[in-house]
Structure formats: structure tokens, C-alpha cells
Motif scaffolding. Structure first.
Motif, mmCIF file in Angstrom:
data_model
loop_
_atom_site.group_PDB
_atom_site.id
_atom_site.type_symbol
_atom_site.label_atom_id
_atom_site.label_comp_id
_atom_site.label_asym_id
_atom_site.label_seq_id
_atom_site.Cartn_x
_atom_site.Cartn_y
_atom_site.Cartn_z
ATOM 1 N N ARG A 265 -39.548 -12.386 86.484
ATOM 2 C CA ARG A 265 -39.952 -13.696 87.000
ATOM 3 C C ARG A 265 -38.739 -14.541 87.362
ATOM 4 N N VAL B 284 -40.572 -8.752 81.562
ATOM 5 C CA VAL B 284 -41.493 -9.648 82.270
ATOM 6 C C VAL B 284 -40.820 -10.971 82.643
ATOM 7 N N SER C 132 -36.436 -3.058 93.261
ATOM 8 C CA SER C 132 -37.053 -4.251 93.861
ATOM 9 C C SER C 132 -36.157 -5.479 93.760
ATOM 10 N N THR C 133 -35.437 -5.608 92.675
ATOM 11 C CA THR C 133 -34.574 -6.780 92.477
ATOM 12 C C THR C 133 -33.176 -6.583 93.036
ATOM 13 N N ARG D 179 -48.012 -2.352 87.068
ATOM 14 C CA ARG D 179 -49.110 -1.455 87.462
ATOM 15 C C ARG D 179 -48.598 -0.257 88.247
ATOM 16 N N SER E 254 -38.074 -1.719 89.035
ATOM 17 C CA SER E 254 -37.582 -3.091 88.938
ATOM 18 C C SER E 254 -36.175 -3.223 89.495
ATOM 19 N N PRO F 175 -50.358 -4.934 82.698
ATOM 20 C CA PRO F 175 -49.679 -6.166 82.278
ATOM 21 C C PRO F 175 -50.064 -6.633 80.880
ATOM 22 N N LEU G 69 -39.724 -12.166 91.185
ATOM 23 C CA LEU G 69 -40.715 -11.128 91.472
ATOM 24 C C LEU G 69 -41.951 -11.278 90.587
ATOM 25 N N ASP G 70 -43.053 -10.712 91.064
ATOM 26 C CA ASP G 70 -44.285 -10.665 90.293
ATOM 27 C C ASP G 70 -44.230 -9.440 89.392
ATOM 28 N N PRO G 71 -44.102 -9.596 88.075
ATOM 29 C CA PRO G 71 -43.976 -8.424 87.207
ATOM 30 C C PRO G 71 -45.250 -7.580 87.157
ATOM 31 N N ASP G 72 -46.418 -8.200 87.336
ATOM 32 C CA ASP G 72 -47.670 -7.460 87.202
ATOM 33 C C ASP G 72 -47.760 -6.311 88.204
ATOM 34 N N ALA G 73 -47.340 -6.561 89.446
ATOM 35 C CA ALA G 73 -47.421 -5.514 90.466
ATOM 36 C C ALA G 73 -46.535 -4.329 90.113
#
Length: 376
Positions: free
Chosen positions: A52, A48, A94-95, A63, A91, A69, A56-60
Motif C-alpha cells: 500500500r 500488505v 509490480s513495484t 489473489r 510484488s 487477502p 499498489l492494491d495488495p489484494d490483487a
């Protein structure tokens, strides 16, 4: 939330090189037993803040992986390993950070391993601490297995993902190695370094993050995820260890293991995952490790619907897929590591398991390959 969970949360926020306070553990602290394929979040909770930090928004992403979360608020929460592995895959994509697992493990401390970490803290020696890690990791993690060997003055601490078809195995093993180094620095002192680190993945475009964390030579494209260090370090005394707390923790571990009711076949799978590479693993060898007669082992395996030969080949296939997909280790070396005298014998076996040659599987990443249930 229990007092010791809150204390562990506070300690987990420390830098890995800060002195770690030795805290008592409440006997009544609730812990959930887990089944094969499940894992306590533990150090993976650190994904998490890592996400951040990378913007990035970890919650999205959490889910999207099938998790919630709120589960990441407590490191003792239990999740499916498949969902957690999926989170690592999403992750990384995305990163675009190929060493995200290393970043997650780098943030963790020995207390990120909860009861196992506390057991290590209160062991008399570093060797006893690592024995406790190897023997009890399955209480909190039923997807990764550890082993410790000592040969010719060199100790090898090895981690492996042993769940079939696991995504992001290289991220999980990166995190495991990073956490293990932090734990050893907590036990031996912040200046402790391994001799070298073996990593079962292709050489990254930027290996510097690995060198910075491990402070040792890092060898990629290896057959296992291993920390190599002087065997004499195993004899080091652990400062502040409390033998009484060690006894309490060992009793708790035994209770959790009994409650989990781990299957006999699962015990064998875990042993095979780390011992198949470069070691004898005949049925007689395995029966000896389990302290049972070979006929007894065979009878108990038949009761679970599997034979030793089938199980061994399943593990060989899992290891082969991981090495073919995540590394550039030559086929002849993979064959030798898995116990084949010739690469051609390995190629025939792999074709029987997957319907493809190892070369074809590696070229296409073999995502749809599966081991036929009757393969032998």
C-alpha cells in the motif's frame, strides 16, 4: 481471536525501536502445527502495508499468488511457502522495488515471530534467546532454517531457504535478516548494531536502504545470509525475562513439534542447509549432531527412501543454484564453499545434476534445471 493474538497484533504495529511490552501467553491459545513447505505468515503479513505504501492494491497480488487477502488478517495463519514466495516475486515485479523483502522485515518486531518471539523475550540471555530461535523456528516455519555459531569471539546468525526451487529466496532472506536485527535490538537495546551483514545477492543499484536499517557495513555477493556481531553480546541478560513463562513456552513448543511429526530426513535437510557451507558434513558428523549411531541414521533414511549421499547432493545443488542465480560469487568460490577441492569437480557434479555447466546455468538463470531423483 485469542487475547494473545490480539496483543501481538497491537505490538506488531509499533516501530521496531520502541520498547516492547512483555505480555503473558494463554495456555489455551490455538496454534496449528505445520508440515514441510508450510509457514505461519508471521512477519510476511507486513507485505500488505508495504504494498500500500508503494501505491499498489495488495489484494490483487495476493489473489494472483494463490492466496486470499483474509489470510493476512492474522499472522498465525498457515500458508504454503510456495504461494508466499510467489507473492514476493509478483510484488517485486509490480513495484520494481528490488529490496521489498527488506521493507517487509523492517516493519516487523520480535512479536511478529509469535511463540518463538515470546520465547526469545523470556530467555535469560541473548544467547539463550537465539538458541531458542534456532531450535524452534521449524515449529512456525518449515521452509527457512537458522543457525548460530561462535568462533574466535564472533557470533554468526545465519538464515537459509532450504525448500527446493523456491522463488524469491533473496527476498525471504532479506526479510529474515531485517527481522533478526529488530529482535536483537528489542533484546539488547535500540542502539544495538551488528559488526557487519552478509547478503547472498548481487549488489543493488541503491544499497542505502540496507545500510540505513542495519546501521553496519553490508557485504553483498556473499555465500550466506548472516548477521555478524560480538560473541560477548550472547552473554547479555534479557531485561524482563520470566523463567516461568519460558518454561510454559518451551513445553508448548515441544507439544507442537510432537504434533507436527517432523520426519527424520527433514531434520537432516535442515541441518545440511546451513552446515554444508564451510563445514564438515560427513555421515558420521551428521549422526553425531543427531545423537544417533551412523548405522541407525542410514537405516532410518533408507526407510524414507533416501540415502545420505543423495540428500547431501540435493542440498548442494540447491545452494549452488541459489548462489549462481542470485549472486556474482565466482565459480571457484562456490566450489570451495560446497566442499570441492577444484572448480572442475564442481562443474562435473553440476552438469550431472542439471545437464548444464554452472556457467551455462548462470547465463540462462537455469529455471528449468531439476535434480534427477537418482543423482548421486
Amino acid at each position: 481471536m485469542s487475547d494473545d493474538t490480539e496483543s501481538a497484533r497491537k505490538d506488531t504495529s509499533k516501530s521496531p525501536e520502541e520498547p516492547i511490552e512483555f505480555l503473558p501467553i494463554a495456555r489455551s491459545s490455538p496454534r496449528r502445527t505445520i508440515s514441510t513447505g508450510y509457514i505461519h505468515l508471521g512477519a510476511s503479513r507486513e507485505i500488505v502495508p508495504v504494498l500500500r505504501e508503494l501505491g499498489l492494491d495488495p489484494d490483487a497480488l495476493i489473489r494472483a499468488s494463490g492466496l486470499e487477502p483474509c489470510q493476512f488478517e492474522d499472522s498465525t495463519n498457515v500458508v504454503t511457502f510456495a504461494s508466499l514466495a510467489r507473492l514476493y516475486t509478483l510484488s517485486v515485479a509490480s513495484t520494481r522495488c528490488p529490496h521489498l523483502g527488506l521493507l517487509v522485515g523492517r516493519r516487523a518486531t520480535i512479536l511478529s515471530m509469535d511463540l518463538v518471539g515470546r520465547l526469545m523475550q523470556h530467555s535469560e540471555t541473548v544467547g539463550a534467546a537465539l538458541d531458542g530461535l534456532v531450535s524452534n523456528l521449524d515449529v512456525q516455519d518449515r521452509a527457512v532454517v537458522a543457525s548460530l555459531t561462535n568462533t574466535d569471539g564472533v557470533a554468526l546468525l545465519t538464515f537459509a531457504v532450504y525448500s527446493p526451487s523456491t522463488e524469491s529466496a533473496e527476498q525471504i532472506t532479506d526479510a529474515s535478516l531485517a527481522i533478526a536485527v529488530n529482535a536483537l535490538r528489542a533484546l539488547c537495546g535500540s542502539e544495538w548494531n551488528p559488526i557487519e551483514v552478509l547478503v547472498p545477492r548481487t549488489t543493488p543499484s541503491n544499497p542505502e536502504p540496507y545500510r540505513q536499517h542495519f546501521r553496519a557495513p553490508v557485504r553483498f555477493n556473499q555465500e550466506s545470509a548472516t548477521l555478524v556481531f560480538p560473541a560477548e553480546d550472547l552473554m547479555r541478560k534479557v531485561a524482563g525475562a520470566d523463567p516461568l513463562l519460558r518454561t510454559v513456552l518451551e513445553d508448548r513448543m515441544r507439544q507442537l513439534r510432537a504434533d507436527a511429526g517432523a520426519g527424520f530426513s527433514d531434520d537432516i535437510r535442515r541441518l545440511l542447509r546451513t552446515r554444508l557451507l564451510g563445514a564438515r558434513c560427513t555421515a558420521e558428523d551428521m549422526a553425531g549432531l543427531l545423537a544417533v549411531h551412523r548405522r541407525t541414521m542410514s537405516r532410518r533414511l533408507r526407510g524414507s527412501g533416501q540415502g545420505y549421499r543423495l540428500m547431501t547432493n540435493q542440498i548442494r545443488f540447491e545452494i549452488a543454484r541459489q548462489l549462481l542465480g542470485d549472486t556474482e560469487v565466482p565459480l571457484v568460490e562456490i566450489a570451495a564453499a560446497l566442499g570441492y577441492s577444484e572448480a572442475s569437480a564442481f562443474t562435473r557434479a553440476f552438469r550431472r545434476w542439471s545437464g548444464q555447466t554452472p556457467t551455462a546455468w548462470r547465463a540462462g538463470w537455469g529455471h528449468d534445471a531439476r535434480l534427477p531423483p537418482s543423482a548421486g
